[in-house]
Scaffold this motif. Structure first.
Motif, PDB file in Angstrom:
ATOM      1  N   ALA A 191      -4.421  11.900  -0.489  1.00 60.69           N
ATOM      2  CA  ALA A 191      -4.804  10.675  -0.090  1.00 60.69           C
ATOM      3  C   ALA A 191      -6.134   9.882   0.085  1.00 60.69           C
ATOM      4  CB  ALA A 191      -3.863  10.624   1.309  1.00 60.69           C
ATOM      5  N   VAL A 192      -6.915  11.099   0.595  1.00 63.14           N
ATOM      6  CA  VAL A 192      -8.320  10.507   0.719  1.00 63.14           C
ATOM      7  C   VAL A 192      -8.908  10.060  -0.576  1.00 63.14           C
ATOM      8  CG1 VAL A 192     -10.751  11.236   1.659  1.00 63.14           C
ATOM      9  CG2 VAL A 192      -8.617  11.697   2.876  1.00 63.14           C
ATOM     10  N   VAL A 193      -8.802  10.862  -1.566  1.00 62.74           N
ATOM     11  CA  VAL A 193      -9.357  10.729  -2.585  1.00 62.74           C
ATOM     12  C   VAL A 193      -8.942   9.202  -3.448  1.00 62.74           C
ATOM     13  CG1 VAL A 193      -9.166  11.109  -5.339  1.00 62.74           C
ATOM     14  CG2 VAL A 193      -9.573  13.075  -3.728  1.00 62.74           C
ATOM     15  N   TRP A 194      -7.543   8.832  -2.897  1.00 59.08           N
ATOM     16  CA  TRP A 194      -7.048   7.629  -3.229  1.00 59.08           C
ATOM     17  C   TRP A 194      -7.315   6.558  -2.484  1.00 59.08           C
ATOM     18  CZ3 TRP A 194      -4.644   5.693  -7.957  1.00 59.08           C
ATOM     19  CH2 TRP A 194      -4.568   6.781  -8.592  1.00 59.08           C
ATOM     20  N   ARG A 195      -7.971   6.726  -1.194  1.00 64.27           N
ATOM     21  CA  ARG A 195      -7.934   5.748  -0.215  1.00 64.27           C
ATOM     22  C   ARG A 195      -8.475   4.122  -0.667  1.00 64.27           C
ATOM     23  NH1 ARG A 195     -11.766   8.303   4.219  1.00 64.27           N
ATOM     24  NH2 ARG A 195     -10.958   6.533   5.364  1.00 64.27           N
ATOM     25  N   ASP A 196      -9.251   4.128  -1.448  1.00 67.71           N
ATOM     26  CA  ASP A 196      -9.798   3.046  -2.034  1.00 67.71           C
ATOM     27  C   ASP A 196      -9.024   2.255  -3.343  1.00 67.71           C
ATOM     28  OD1 ASP A 196     -11.810   2.845   0.262  1.00 67.71           O
ATOM     29  OD2 ASP A 196     -13.198   4.186  -0.863  1.00 67.71           O
ATOM     30  N   GLN A 235      -8.820  13.201  10.504  1.00 69.75           N
ATOM     31  CA  GLN A 235      -9.357  12.691  11.437  1.00 69.75           C
ATOM     32  C   GLN A 235     -10.944  12.644  11.163  1.00 69.75           C
ATOM     33  OE1 GLN A 235      -7.397  14.950  14.782  1.00 69.75           O
ATOM     34  NE2 GLN A 235      -6.916  13.062  15.686  1.00 69.75           N
ATOM     35  N   ARG A 236     -11.391  13.547  10.563  1.00 66.13           N
ATOM     36  CA  ARG A 236     -12.593  13.870  10.338  1.00 66.13           C
ATOM     37  C   ARG A 236     -13.143  12.979   9.133  1.00 66.13           C
ATOM     38  NH1 ARG A 236     -11.605  19.410  10.418  1.00 66.13           N
ATOM     39  NH2 ARG A 236     -11.381  19.508   8.371  1.00 66.13           N
ATOM     40  N   GLU A 237     -12.191  12.330   8.388  1.00 64.03           N
ATOM     41  CA  GLU A 237     -12.451  11.718   7.289  1.00 64.03           C
ATOM     42  C   GLU A 237     -12.279  10.191   7.665  1.00 64.03           C
ATOM     43  OE1 GLU A 237     -13.616  12.244   4.155  1.00 64.03           O
ATOM     44  OE2 GLU A 237     -13.725  14.241   4.554  1.00 64.03           O
ATOM     45  N   ASN A 238     -11.876   9.826   8.924  1.00 66.18           N
ATOM     46  CA  ASN A 238     -11.694   8.701   9.383  1.00 66.18           C
ATOM     47  C   ASN A 238     -10.622   7.946   8.773  1.00 66.18           C
ATOM     48  OD1 ASN A 238     -13.966   8.773  11.418  1.00 66.18           O
ATOM     49  ND2 ASN A 238     -15.203   8.398   9.515  1.00 66.18           N
ATOM     50  N   PHE A 239      -9.436   8.564   8.432  1.00 70.12           N
ATOM     51  CA  PHE A 239      -8.281   8.100   7.854  1.00 70.12           C
ATOM     52  C   PHE A 239      -7.098   8.194   8.504  1.00 70.12           C
ATOM     53  CE2 PHE A 239      -5.160   8.577   3.964  1.00 70.12           C
ATOM     54  CZ  PHE A 239      -5.588   7.599   3.210  1.00 70.12           C
ATOM     55  N   ARG A 266       0.944  -1.285   0.133  1.00 69.69           N
ATOM     56  CA  ARG A 266       0.247   0.086  -0.029  1.00 69.69           C
ATOM     57  C   ARG A 266       0.811   1.255  -0.104  1.00 69.69           C
ATOM     58  NH1 ARG A 266      -3.133  -3.228  -1.231  1.00 69.69           N
ATOM     59  NH2 ARG A 266      -5.054  -3.870  -0.166  1.00 69.69           N
ATOM     60  N   GLN A 267       0.249   2.377  -0.420  1.00 64.72           N
ATOM     61  CA  GLN A 267       0.923   3.621  -0.397  1.00 64.72           C
ATOM     62  C   GLN A 267       0.575   4.445   0.621  1.00 64.72           C
ATOM     63  OE1 GLN A 267       0.845   6.260  -3.980  1.00 64.72           O
ATOM     64  NE2 GLN A 267      -0.021   4.520  -5.216  1.00 64.72           N
ATOM     65  N   LEU A 268       1.762   5.148   1.347  1.00 59.57           N
ATOM     66  CA  LEU A 268       1.358   6.310   2.294  1.00 59.57           C
ATOM     67  C   LEU A 268       1.929   7.583   1.642  1.00 59.57           C
ATOM     68  CD1 LEU A 268       3.098   4.873   5.591  1.00 59.57           C
ATOM     69  CD2 LEU A 268       0.663   4.547   4.659  1.00 59.57           C
ATOM     70  N   LEU A 269       0.965   8.730   1.564  1.00 62.10           N
ATOM     71  CA  LEU A 269       1.437   9.759   0.889  1.00 62.10           C
ATOM     72  C   LEU A 269       1.974  10.795   1.944  1.00 62.10           C
ATOM     73  CD1 LEU A 269      -1.533  10.285  -1.849  1.00 62.10           C
ATOM     74  CD2 LEU A 269       0.412   9.124  -2.063  1.00 62.10           C
TER      75      LEU A 269
END
Length: 361
Positions: free
Chosen positions: A164-169, A197-201, A145-148
């Motif tokens: 990162a959130v856009v690519w989370r899945d 945190q608001r995005e549960n990421f 997996r990637q970490l941005l």
């Protein structure tokens, strides 16, 4: 298994989990030579891949994090096209799989790869293509997996967090900030961490490598880090009396009791001066005290290392057994940013059977 002290070949065959590895810190020297020739980038030496690899290790072995980071000027320079990024990402996974790594989170800063016109989205897509090609060729032997990463001295952390959130899945499991710690505290990027945190990421923060306890405290208590990148300076909050009695300060106790994972990188820490030697690295005491310790490579090129090298050095320095290496590996898998059921499957179906087979052999 408890009494089996593994040799190097057993360590290489053991299933391993890697949480802290920089894509731009793990290139093959031959690849750097070839990519540099394509774009006309001047390297410190063009003599041979072996000579170039030696230069990186020697230049990084300075005792200074700032000097260590300067070596990345050359690797980042040859990673400015989609094809180059895909090649580097593919070879990264190939090298890890050959070293027995079964799960890896590979981090890099997309903002450092746009000087030739790539968009941030194109950078992430090119890296993911390389990962996909290599994992498919490996036949399921490794999950990556990637970490941005956002650079802490820049002001693009919110942009990278949103990316990162856009690519989370689609292959991105988390976020990170990196770069020189002194003068660039994690709280400068508080808006990005609050957004995540608001995005549960998930996110990790480089903290407690070249800077001390305030960096760790801010990363956890202000920013809410899930893991600590390095975290080696947590040892500054632990005292060992002459009679051997160990006392944990409030922060160290909190980190241990909350099971906050430490992404420890022994070889890199010795190079940057965060530890005097492997045998004196705080990983020994932190392991004894039951911290959530994981073993990592940081930058395989600059440190001339691999997961096998890191674990073999710990076996030599501390007498660790297969059971200890299994403990480090399960710690890392538990601490990964994969969904819980996927973590559990790798632990039960890959890691535990792998170590059991080694013990029997």
């Amino acid at each position: 298994m408890a009494d089996v002290r593994p040799d190097r070949e057993q360590i290489r065959r053991a299933p391993k989990v890697l949480l802290h590895d920089h894509l731009d810190g793990g290139l093959r020297p031959q690849t750097i030579l070839e990519l540099a020739d394509e774009i006309g980038h001047e390297l410190p030496t063009h003599e041979s891949a072996e000579a170039l690899g030696s230069w990186f290790a020697e230049a990084a072995d300075s005792g200074s994090l700032v000097r260590y980071l300067e070596t990345f000027d050359h690797t980042v320079a040859v990673m400015q096209t989609g094809n180059a990024l895909t090649r580097v990402a593919r070879e990264c996974v190939e090298d890890l799989a050959a070293d027995g790594v079964v799960y890896a989170e590979i981090r890099y800063a997309p903002e450092q790869h746009v000087s030739n016109g790539l968009t941030l989205d194109e950078v992430v897509a090119a890296v993911q293509e390389g990962f996909d090609l290599a994992t498919e060729a490996a036949g399921g032997r490794i999950v990556v997996r990637q970490l941005l990463t956002a650079m802490r001295h820049q002001a693009r952390s919110m942009e990278i967090a949103e990316l990162a959130v856009v690519w989370r899945d689609r292959g991105v499991a988390g976020f990170d900030i990196a770069g020189a710690e002194a003068g660039y505290p994690p709280t400068r990027h508080l808006d990005a961490f609050e957004y995540l945190q608001r995005e549960n990421f998930h996110f990790t923060i480089h903290a407690g490598e070249a800077f001390g306890l305030p960096s760790i405290w801010q990363a956890i208590q202000w920013c809410g880090a899930d893991r600590l990148g390095h975290g080696v300076r947590i040892i500054d909050d632990i005292t060992v009396a002459d009679d051997g009695v160990v006392t944990l300060g409030r922060l160290a106790a909190y980190v241990r009791d909350k099971r906050i994972p430490l992404e420890m990188c022994p070889a890199s820490n010795v190079q940057t001066g965060a530890a005097e030697s492997i045998s004196e690295h705080p990983i020994g005491l932190l392991t004894d005290l039951g911290f959530r310790v994981t073993v990592n490579t940081d930058n395989r090129l600059m440190s001339g290392t691999s997961m096998t090298d890191e674990m073999a050095a710990l076996v030599d320095a501390f007498g660790y057994t297969l059971a200890d290496l299994r403990w480090f590996t399960i710690n890392a898998m538990k601490s990964s940013f994969l969904p819980f059921d996927e973590r559990l499957a790798i632990i039960n179906d890959v890691i535990k059977p792998g170590y059991a087979a080694l013990a029997r052999s």
